[in-house]
Design a protein around this motif. Structure first.
Motif, short mmCIF file in Angstrom:
data_model
loop_
_atom_site.label_atom_id
_atom_site.label_comp_id
_atom_site.label_asym_id
_atom_site.label_seq_id
_atom_site.Cartn_x
_atom_site.Cartn_y
_atom_site.Cartn_z
N THR A 1 -24.30 4.45 0.36
CA THR A 1 -23.16 3.75 -0.23
C THR A 1 -21.87 4.19 0.46
N ALA A 2 -21.03 3.19 0.82
CA ALA A 2 -19.76 3.50 1.45
C ALA A 2 -18.86 4.24 0.47
N ALA A 3 -18.06 5.17 1.01
CA ALA A 3 -17.14 5.93 0.17
C ALA A 3 -16.08 4.99 -0.42
N LEU A 4 -15.79 5.18 -1.68
CA LEU A 4 -14.77 4.39 -2.36
C LEU A 4 -13.48 5.20 -2.40
N PRO A 5 -12.38 4.66 -1.84
CA PRO A 5 -11.13 5.43 -1.86
C PRO A 5 -10.57 5.57 -3.27
N LEU A 6 -9.58 6.45 -3.42
CA LEU A 6 -9.00 6.67 -4.74
C LEU A 6 -8.40 5.39 -5.32
N THR A 7 -7.86 4.55 -4.46
CA THR A 7 -7.37 3.25 -4.89
C THR A 7 -8.03 2.21 -4.01
N ALA A 8 -8.60 1.18 -4.62
CA ALA A 8 -9.40 0.21 -3.89
C ALA A 8 -8.97 -1.22 -4.20
N ALA A 9 -9.24 -2.11 -3.25
CA ALA A 9 -9.04 -3.55 -3.45
C ALA A 9 -10.41 -4.16 -3.72
N LEU A 10 -10.59 -4.74 -4.90
CA LEU A 10 -11.90 -5.26 -5.31
C LEU A 10 -11.84 -6.77 -5.46
N PRO A 11 -12.79 -7.49 -4.82
CA PRO A 11 -12.77 -8.96 -4.93
C PRO A 11 -13.15 -9.41 -6.35
N VAL A 12 -12.47 -10.44 -6.81
CA VAL A 12 -12.72 -10.99 -8.16
C VAL A 12 -12.84 -12.51 -8.06
N THR A 13 -13.94 -13.04 -8.59
CA THR A 13 -14.12 -14.49 -8.68
C THR A 13 -14.66 -14.81 -10.07
N THR A 14 -13.91 -15.59 -10.82
CA THR A 14 -14.34 -15.99 -12.15
C THR A 14 -14.07 -17.48 -12.37
N ALA A 15 -14.75 -18.04 -13.31
CA ALA A 15 -14.47 -19.42 -13.70
C ALA A 15 -13.22 -19.44 -14.57
N PRO A 16 -12.39 -20.49 -14.43
CA PRO A 16 -11.19 -20.56 -15.28
C PRO A 16 -11.57 -20.81 -16.74
N PRO A 17 -10.69 -20.50 -17.66
CA PRO A 17 -10.98 -20.72 -19.08
C PRO A 17 -11.25 -22.20 -19.38
N SER A 18 -12.05 -22.42 -20.39
CA SER A 18 -12.36 -23.79 -20.83
C SER A 18 -12.64 -23.75 -22.32
N LEU A 19 -12.81 -24.93 -22.93
CA LEU A 19 -13.15 -24.95 -24.35
C LEU A 19 -14.49 -24.29 -24.59
N ALA A 20 -15.35 -24.34 -23.56
CA ALA A 20 -16.67 -23.71 -23.70
C ALA A 20 -16.61 -22.21 -23.47
N ASP A 21 -15.55 -21.77 -22.81
CA ASP A 21 -15.40 -20.33 -22.51
C ASP A 21 -13.92 -19.98 -22.59
N ASN A 22 -13.47 -19.63 -23.76
CA ASN A 22 -12.05 -19.29 -23.94
C ASN A 22 -11.85 -17.77 -24.05
N THR A 23 -12.60 -17.03 -23.21
CA THR A 23 -12.45 -15.57 -23.15
C THR A 23 -11.00 -15.22 -22.78
N ALA A 24 -10.48 -14.19 -23.40
CA ALA A 24 -9.12 -13.75 -23.10
C ALA A 24 -8.99 -13.41 -21.61
N ASP A 25 -7.81 -13.65 -21.07
CA ASP A 25 -7.59 -13.48 -19.62
C ASP A 25 -7.98 -12.09 -19.13
N LEU A 26 -7.47 -11.05 -19.80
CA LEU A 26 -7.76 -9.70 -19.32
C LEU A 26 -9.21 -9.30 -19.57
N ASP A 27 -9.82 -9.84 -20.63
CA ASP A 27 -11.25 -9.59 -20.83
C ASP A 27 -12.07 -10.25 -19.73
N ARG A 28 -11.64 -11.43 -19.31
CA ARG A 28 -12.32 -12.13 -18.21
C ARG A 28 -12.22 -11.30 -16.93
N LEU A 29 -11.04 -10.73 -16.70
CA LEU A 29 -10.85 -9.89 -15.52
C LEU A 29 -11.71 -8.63 -15.60
#
Length: 515
Positions: free
Chosen positions: A2-30
């Motif tokens: 496993t590659a070493a993870l620095p103390l501060t890292a940039a992590l890719p995030v891909t999520t589906a936008p909110p919808s009536l079928a999935d109205n998860t809170a923004d920060l919970d989605r993140l």
């Protein structure tokens, strides 16, 4: 692997936008899109949520890799071109820092600066006494913060990076400097039983001590082991890999004190003692740190009796640094201009006329004592020489006491790492001649530069070293020299060139048997 993870890292995030079928809170989605548990500081919640939504619920999360979880501090719509962090060696006199891109591990800039605390005391002990009052302690803390802010601003200017882009800072320094940086009283460090207020601090926001970086930037302070064994040495152990070595090795770092560690992956023992000041200007009148104008190398040709010297940066000589003092004293001993006690002698049996003329030209009476002229304006007095003799004796006595404590001989050491400016400039051969370092093959000695900074840089790039640093602290046995009678006995025996027992230094000429 496993590659070493620095103390501060940039992590890719891909999520589906909110919808009536999935109205998860923004920060919970993140949170759900990230690979491990996440903390979000209260003062960053609103801004993070806004940035996440504005980016279309996809992009790059900037997170601190804290022990056990992540802490989010920023969200960007695209992968950043740079992810800057700073590693800092917090020295009592000088600071040295590196600006590093945590995406690539590349060093973007490196700078040094004077520690503004020197205005309140050139040495650590003076600052400890000055900090006895709460207002004066705060003044020292502000001086440390101002020094760091100024240094980081210069790094950012050199690399064309803004201060707000600095997400993380690692700091390695001695125990006193760690206390003063955090504004914590160092009062008991120099008083029996020599107990620090703290040895280890959890990572904390750099803004809390007045550092002007990204508002959520985190500071990681490498832990100390005791009053005289600080995070700079823990950092040096990480940098040299001493704690993972298969064979027994030694690390020596000479600054204000001489700090020494012996060990391997199985055990570690350490101690520290006052062997550095005479080599840095703390005692010797002409002594100074390794800086432009410091004479760093001296040679005496004993055939034509010519003296040559070299200064750092080839600048006009203004003093002599530790390596120059060691070179000069060794050359004077080999030329028999100083005796085995470290005392000047103008004449002795068997002296040639050319040597007598050389001595007469350079060894003069000054201020009621003899002094040897090295260059215009630079001379070594008997007082300076006496201070150097005490330093060299303390150094060898420290090494001898530590090896004796664990029942090993110098010959059993696979490697001796010599750190700092002392290690970069010193000639091991000359140090052996004086009896400062053990009489071993020169290949055993390994100059390793600023290991305090090197370890802080490694920690920036690899967060697993934080846990390793804590483990090193717990593994080290610390030997207190202040109350060690064996050290005092060995110190007395080491106050001769090379030693009262010349058999310990078979490669060094023994002039005591000559007429």
């Amino acid at each position: 692997m496993t590659a070493a993870l620095p103390l501060t890292a940039a992590l890719p995030v891909t999520t589906a936008p909110p919808s009536l079928a999935d109205n998860t809170a923004d920060l919970d989605r993140l949170r759900a899109a990230l690979p491990q548990p996440v903390r979000i500081p209260f003062n960053g919640m609103a801004e993070l949520a806004a940035k996440f939504r504005a980016a279309g619920f996809k992009g790059w999360a900037i997170a601190h890799n804290l022990p056990g979880d992540l802490e989010l501090l920023d969200f960007l719509p695209e992968k950043p071109k740079l992810l800057p962090g700073v590693a800092l060696d917090l020295g009592s006199t000088h600071l040295e820092a590196s600006l590093i891109d945590l995406l690539t591990g590349k060093v973007l800039a490196r700078q040094t600066a004077l520690n503004q605390q020197v205005e309140y005391g050139a040495d650590i002990l003076t600052r400890i006494h000055y900090a006895a009052k709460e207002d004066d302690l705060r003044e020292l803390q502000r001086a440390a913060a101002a020094s760091i802010n100024s240094l980081i601003a210069r790094l950012c200017h050199e690399a064309a990076v803004s201060l707000e882009e600095i997400y993380v800072l690692t700091v390695a320094g001695n125990t006193t400097m760690a206390h003063l940086l955090l504004g914590l009283s160092p009062y008991h460090l120099c008083r029996e039983p020599y107990t620090p207020l703290f040895n280890a601090a959890d990572p904390f926001p750099a803004a809390e001590i007045g550092l002007k970086l990204h508002p959520q930037a985190m500071l990681w302070l490498l832990p100390s082991r005791g009053s005289y064994f600080g995070g700079d040495l823990i950092s040096g152990i990480l940098a040299t890999g001493l704690d993972q070595a298969e064979q027994t090795a030694m690390l020596i770092d000479v600054g204000t004190n001489a700090e020494v560690v012996i060990g391997s992956r199985d055990w570690l023992i350490a101690c520290a003692g006052a062997a550095g000041p005479a080599l840095e200007g703390g005692v010797a009148r002409m002594g100074m740190r390794a800086a432009p104008g410091a004479i760093e190398q001296v040679s005496i040709n004993r055939e034509n009796w010519q003296l040559t010297w070299r200064s750092i940066a080839d600048a006009p000589p203004v003093g002599i640094c530790g390596s120059g003092l060691i070179d000069l004293a060794a050359e004077l001993y080999l030329a028999r201009i100083i005796d085995l006690r470290g005392k000047f002698q103008a004449e002795f049996a068997g002296q040639s006329e050319a040597q007598r003329s050389f001595v007469r030209e350079r060894l003069r009476q000054r201020r009621d004592e003899l002094a040897f002229t090295v260059a215009d304006g630079v001379a070594l007095s008997q007082t300076d020489l006496d201070a150097m003799m005490r330093s060299k004796a303390a150094m060898y006595a420290i090494l001898e006491t530590l090896t004796a404590q664990v029942g090993i001989s110098f010959a059993e050491l696979e490697r001796i790492h010599v750190a700092g400016a002392f290690g970069e400039h010193i000639s091991p051969r000359q140090a052996i001649t004086l009896g400062m370092l053990p009489d071993l093959p020169l290949a055993v000695f390994n100059p390793v530069g600023n290991t305090s900074l090197a370890g802080a840089e490694l920690l920036l790039r690899d967060s697993s070293l934080w846990t390793r640093a804590q483990e090193v602290c717990h593994r080290i046995t610390y030997l207190e020299l202040n109350v060690n009678q064996d050290f005092m006995i060995r110190f007395s025996g080491s106050r001769f060139i090379p030693h009262t027992d010349p058999s310990l230094f078979p490669s060094v000429p023994n002039f005591s048997k000559l007429p």
